[in-house]
Design a protein around this motif. Structure first.
Motif, PDB file in Angstrom:
ATOM      1  N   GLY A  21       2.758   7.711 -11.956  1.00 48.97           N
ATOM      2  CA  GLY A  21       3.552   8.686 -11.218  1.00 48.97           C
ATOM      3  C   GLY A  21       4.349   8.097 -10.076  1.00 48.97           C
ATOM      4  O   GLY A  21       5.158   8.795  -9.452  1.00 48.97           O
ATOM      5  N   SER A  22       4.143   6.829  -9.793  1.00 45.69           N
ATOM      6  CA  SER A  22       4.910   6.169  -8.735  1.00 45.69           C
ATOM      7  C   SER A  22       6.360   5.945  -9.137  1.00 45.69           C
ATOM      8  O   SER A  22       7.231   5.755  -8.290  1.00 45.69           O
ATOM      9  CB  SER A  22       4.269   4.814  -8.389  1.00 45.69           C
ATOM     10  N   PHE A  23       6.612   5.936 -10.444  1.00 40.40           N
ATOM     11  CA  PHE A  23       7.967   5.710 -10.939  1.00 40.40           C
ATOM     12  C   PHE A  23       8.724   7.028 -10.991  1.00 40.40           C
ATOM     13  O   PHE A  23       8.172   8.072 -11.363  1.00 40.40           O
ATOM     14  CB  PHE A  23       7.934   5.092 -12.342  1.00 40.40           C
ATOM     15  N   ASP A  24       9.983   7.002 -10.617  1.00 40.99           N
ATOM     16  CA  ASP A  24      10.869   8.148 -10.779  1.00 40.99           C
ATOM     17  C   ASP A  24      12.297   7.632 -10.899  1.00 40.99           C
ATOM     18  O   ASP A  24      12.523   6.424 -11.006  1.00 40.99           O
ATOM     19  CB  ASP A  24      10.719   9.149  -9.622  1.00 40.99           C
ATOM     20  N   ALA A  25      13.257   8.541 -10.895  1.00 38.16           N
ATOM     21  CA  ALA A  25      14.654   8.155 -11.130  1.00 38.16           C
ATOM     22  C   ALA A  25      15.165   7.180 -10.081  1.00 38.16           C
ATOM     23  O   ALA A  25      16.026   6.340 -10.371  1.00 38.16           O
ATOM     24  CB  ALA A  25      15.541   9.403 -11.153  1.00 38.16           C
ATOM     25  N   GLU A  26      14.646   7.251  -8.845  1.00 36.41           N
ATOM     26  CA  GLU A  26      15.089   6.363  -7.777  1.00 36.41           C
ATOM     27  C   GLU A  26      14.216   5.111  -7.676  1.00 36.41           C
ATOM     28  O   GLU A  26      14.531   4.195  -6.920  1.00 36.41           O
ATOM     29  CB  GLU A  26      15.082   7.095  -6.430  1.00 36.41           C
ATOM     30  N   HIS A  27      13.127   5.102  -8.406  1.00 35.76           N
ATOM     31  CA  HIS A  27      12.192   3.965  -8.341  1.00 35.76           C
ATOM     32  C   HIS A  27      11.790   3.578  -9.766  1.00 35.76           C
ATOM     33  O   HIS A  27      10.670   3.837 -10.213  1.00 35.76           O
ATOM     34  CB  HIS A  27      10.948   4.332  -7.517  1.00 35.76           C
ATOM     35  N   ARG A  28      12.709   2.960 -10.464  1.00 36.26           N
ATOM     36  CA  ARG A  28      12.481   2.571 -11.861  1.00 36.26           C
ATOM     37  C   ARG A  28      11.804   1.213 -11.968  1.00 36.26           C
ATOM     38  O   ARG A  28      11.259   0.871 -13.006  1.00 36.26           O
ATOM     39  CB  ARG A  28      13.804   2.549 -12.624  1.00 36.26           C
ATOM     40  N   SER A  29      11.874   0.426 -10.909  1.00 36.84           N
ATOM     41  CA  SER A  29      11.307  -0.911 -10.905  1.00 36.84           C
ATOM     42  C   SER A  29      10.570  -1.109  -9.583  1.00 36.84           C
ATOM     43  O   SER A  29      11.164  -0.938  -8.514  1.00 36.84           O
ATOM     44  CB  SER A  29      12.423  -1.959 -11.064  1.00 36.84           C
ATOM     45  N   LEU A  30       9.272  -1.441  -9.643  1.00 38.25           N
ATOM     46  CA  LEU A  30       8.457  -1.514  -8.434  1.00 38.25           C
ATOM     47  C   LEU A  30       7.621  -2.789  -8.405  1.00 38.25           C
ATOM     48  O   LEU A  30       7.102  -3.229  -9.433  1.00 38.25           O
ATOM     49  CB  LEU A  30       7.503  -0.310  -8.364  1.00 38.25           C
ATOM     50  N   THR A  31       7.509  -3.365  -7.223  1.00 36.80           N
ATOM     51  CA  THR A  31       6.615  -4.507  -7.049  1.00 36.80           C
ATOM     52  C   THR A  31       5.181  -3.994  -6.967  1.00 36.80           C
ATOM     53  O   THR A  31       4.934  -2.782  -6.835  1.00 36.80           O
ATOM     54  CB  THR A  31       6.951  -5.276  -5.761  1.00 36.80           C
ATOM     55  N   LEU A  32       4.239  -4.912  -6.993  1.00 35.64           N
ATOM     56  CA  LEU A  32       2.830  -4.533  -6.921  1.00 35.64           C
ATOM     57  C   LEU A  32       2.529  -3.821  -5.600  1.00 35.64           C
ATOM     58  O   LEU A  32       1.828  -2.808  -5.565  1.00 35.64           O
ATOM     59  CB  LEU A  32       1.950  -5.775  -7.074  1.00 35.64           C
ATOM     60  N   SER A  33       3.068  -4.354  -4.502  1.00 31.12           N
ATOM     61  CA  SER A  33       2.818  -3.730  -3.197  1.00 31.12           C
ATOM     62  C   SER A  33       3.465  -2.352  -3.113  1.00 31.12           C
ATOM     63  O   SER A  33       2.901  -1.424  -2.505  1.00 31.12           O
ATOM     64  CB  SER A  33       3.335  -4.625  -2.064  1.00 31.12           C
ATOM     65  N   GLU A  34       4.634  -2.180  -3.738  1.00 30.62           N
ATOM     66  CA  GLU A  34       5.283  -0.860  -3.760  1.00 30.62           C
ATOM     67  C   GLU A  34       4.472   0.122  -4.589  1.00 30.62           C
ATOM     68  O   GLU A  34       4.352   1.306  -4.233  1.00 30.62           O
ATOM     69  CB  GLU A  34       6.703  -0.992  -4.302  1.00 30.62           C
ATOM     70  N   LEU A  35       3.915  -0.350  -5.696  1.00 31.27           N
ATOM     71  CA  LEU A  35       3.053   0.510  -6.513  1.00 31.27           C
ATOM     72  C   LEU A  35       1.842   0.963  -5.709  1.00 31.27           C
ATOM     73  O   LEU A  35       1.431   2.130  -5.774  1.00 31.27           O
ATOM     74  CB  LEU A  35       2.593  -0.236  -7.766  1.00 31.27           C
ATOM     75  N   ALA A  36       1.264   0.041  -4.960  1.00 30.41           N
ATOM     76  CA  ALA A  36       0.103   0.385  -4.149  1.00 30.41           C
ATOM     77  C   ALA A  36       0.469   1.416  -3.086  1.00 30.41           C
ATOM     78  O   ALA A  36      -0.255   2.401  -2.872  1.00 30.41           O
ATOM     79  CB  ALA A  36      -0.465  -0.876  -3.507  1.00 30.41           C
ATOM     80  N   ARG A  37       1.595   1.209  -2.428  1.00 33.35           N
ATOM     81  CA  ARG A  37       2.007   2.132  -1.364  1.00 33.35           C
ATOM     82  C   ARG A  37       2.325   3.513  -1.915  1.00 33.35           C
ATOM     83  O   ARG A  37       1.883   4.526  -1.374  1.00 33.35           O
ATOM     84  CB  ARG A  37       3.232   1.570  -0.631  1.00 33.35           C
ATOM     85  N   ARG A  38       3.068   3.572  -3.025  1.00 36.56           N
ATOM     86  CA  ARG A  38       3.496   4.861  -3.563  1.00 36.56           C
ATOM     87  C   ARG A  38       2.359   5.614  -4.256  1.00 36.56           C
ATOM     88  O   ARG A  38       2.371   6.844  -4.308  1.00 36.56           O
ATOM     89  CB  ARG A  38       4.667   4.666  -4.523  1.00 36.56           C
ATOM     90  N   SER A  39       1.390   4.879  -4.786  1.00 38.28           N
ATOM     91  CA  SER A  39       0.270   5.528  -5.463  1.00 38.28           C
ATOM     92  C   SER A  39      -0.861   5.890  -4.505  1.00 38.28           C
ATOM     93  O   SER A  39      -1.725   6.711  -4.833  1.00 38.28           O
ATOM     94  CB  SER A  39      -0.275   4.626  -6.573  1.00 38.28           C
ATOM     95  N   GLY A  40      -0.872   5.251  -3.319  1.00 44.43           N
ATOM     96  CA  GLY A  40      -1.946   5.494  -2.374  1.00 44.43           C
ATOM     97  C   GLY A  40      -3.231   4.786  -2.738  1.00 44.43           C
ATOM     98  O   GLY A  40      -4.317   5.186  -2.295  1.00 44.43           O
ATOM     99  N   LEU A  41      -3.125   3.736  -3.553  1.00 42.29           N
ATOM    100  CA  LEU A  41      -4.302   2.999  -4.018  1.00 42.29           C
ATOM    101  C   LEU A  41      -4.377   1.625  -3.362  1.00 42.29           C
ATOM    102  O   LEU A  41      -3.348   1.052  -2.991  1.00 42.29           O
ATOM    103  CB  LEU A  41      -4.239   2.821  -5.539  1.00 42.29           C
ATOM    104  N   PRO A  42      -5.587   1.049  -3.257  1.00 43.69           N
ATOM    105  CA  PRO A  42      -5.729  -0.314  -2.727  1.00 43.69           C
ATOM    106  C   PRO A  42      -5.029  -1.325  -3.632  1.00 43.69           C
ATOM    107  O   PRO A  42      -5.001  -1.160  -4.863  1.00 43.69           O
ATOM    108  CB  PRO A  42      -7.236  -0.544  -2.729  1.00 43.69           C
ATOM    109  N   LEU A  43      -4.481  -2.338  -3.031  1.00 43.29           N
ATOM    110  CA  LEU A  43      -3.752  -3.357  -3.785  1.00 43.29           C
ATOM    111  C   LEU A  43      -4.597  -3.988  -4.902  1.00 43.29           C
ATOM    112  O   LEU A  43      -4.101  -4.141  -6.024  1.00 43.29           O
ATOM    113  CB  LEU A  43      -3.223  -4.430  -2.828  1.00 43.29           C
ATOM    114  N   PRO A  44      -5.853  -4.355  -4.660  1.00 45.98           N
ATOM    115  CA  PRO A  44      -6.645  -4.947  -5.749  1.00 45.98           C
ATOM    116  C   PRO A  44      -6.823  -3.995  -6.928  1.00 45.98           C
ATOM    117  O   PRO A  44      -6.802  -4.426  -8.089  1.00 45.98           O
ATOM    118  CB  PRO A  44      -7.988  -5.260  -5.075  1.00 45.98           C
TER     119      PRO A  44
END
Length: 253
Positions: A21-44
């Motif tokens: 769910g972190s991906f949307d029309a404005e965020h089609r490509s995400l780094t690992l740290s961006e995925l962590a931030r947008r999902s609210g999950l720990p990086l590991p």
């Protein structure tokens, strides 16, 4: 963004859904740290689950290290009845319109406050557009979007009217003006845009209705100008939309 999915007790499923769910029309490509931030999950946690999603084809990791949605997710999405049935039924009608006009033809459904493009046909002679199959665009700046917005629930219209993003100098960003145009869509049976999503692209669209009269999708066409051919294009779209609606009703009996 998924919210506090890092809270104790969050299931693996909820965490995977948060990543997707972190991906949307404005965020089609995400780094690992961006995925962590947008999902609210720990990086590991994101690192581990993203690797599993890549292995399963749900995500793709590019050479740059960024993640994008994988083909498997699109293939699964096509199995959803609203898309699979609609695309299959509408396909011959879209091909007929494209063959007669060589213009980009759109088939869209409403997904929240956006239009989801279920199908699209275009060629070398078509006006360039920003839409892609599976992409989402704002309801207020596209032809198919305006049709869907005109028949959307009040809560959706209020949400859209509260955030009228400008894409070109022609985008309608005044709520009152858009409301008046939506009423006109309901009265005339079609919507139109004039370079509101991208310069050089005008569109006209009509509703597709189910047997009970509900608007379930929209069919549109994109051209360089509507000055000369608008009545002909509207008539062709309306005939096709009626055919799609009848075919959908027959399929679901």
């Amino acid at each position: 963004m998924a919210g506090n999915t890092s809270a104790p007790g969050a299931s693996v499923t909820s965490r995977v859904l948060a990543i997707l769910g972190s991906f949307d029309a404005e965020h089609r490509s995400l780094t690992l740290s961006e995925l962590a931030r947008r999902s609210g999950l720990p990086l590991p946690t994101v690192h581990r689950l993203a690797a599993e999603l890549v292995s399963g084809g749900a995500l793709v990791r590019r050479g740059s290290g960024e993640y994008v949605v994988g083909r498997r997710m699109w293939d699964l999405g096509l199995l959803a009845p609203v898309q699979a049935d609609l695309r299959q039924v509408a396909s011959p009608f879209l091909h007929d319109i494209y063959a007669a006009t060589l213009a980009t033809v759109h088939l869209g459904v409403r997904d929240g406050a956006e239009v989801l493009y279920v199908d699209r046909l275009s060629g070398h002679a078509s006006v360039p557009v920003v839409s892609q199959i599976g992409s989402r665009l704002p309801l207020h700046a596209t032809g198919v979007g305006k049709v869907l917005l005109a028949y959307a629930p009040d809560a959706v219209r209020e949400q859209v009217l509260g955030n009228l993003t400008r894409f070109t100098s022609y985008t309608i960003t005044q709520p009152g003006r858009l409301v008046a145009e939506l009423r006109q869509v309901q009265r005339l049976g079609y919507a139109q845009t004039h370079e509101e999503m991208s310069l050089g692209a005008c569109s006209v669209a009509v509703p597709i209705r189910s047997a009970d009269g509900r608007v379930v999708a929209a069919l549109g066409i994109v051209v360089a100008s509507l000055r000369r051919d608008r009545p002909r294009l509207i008539a062709a779209l309306q005939v096709a939309a009626q055919g799609i609606g009848r075919s959908l009703s027959a399929e679901r009996r």
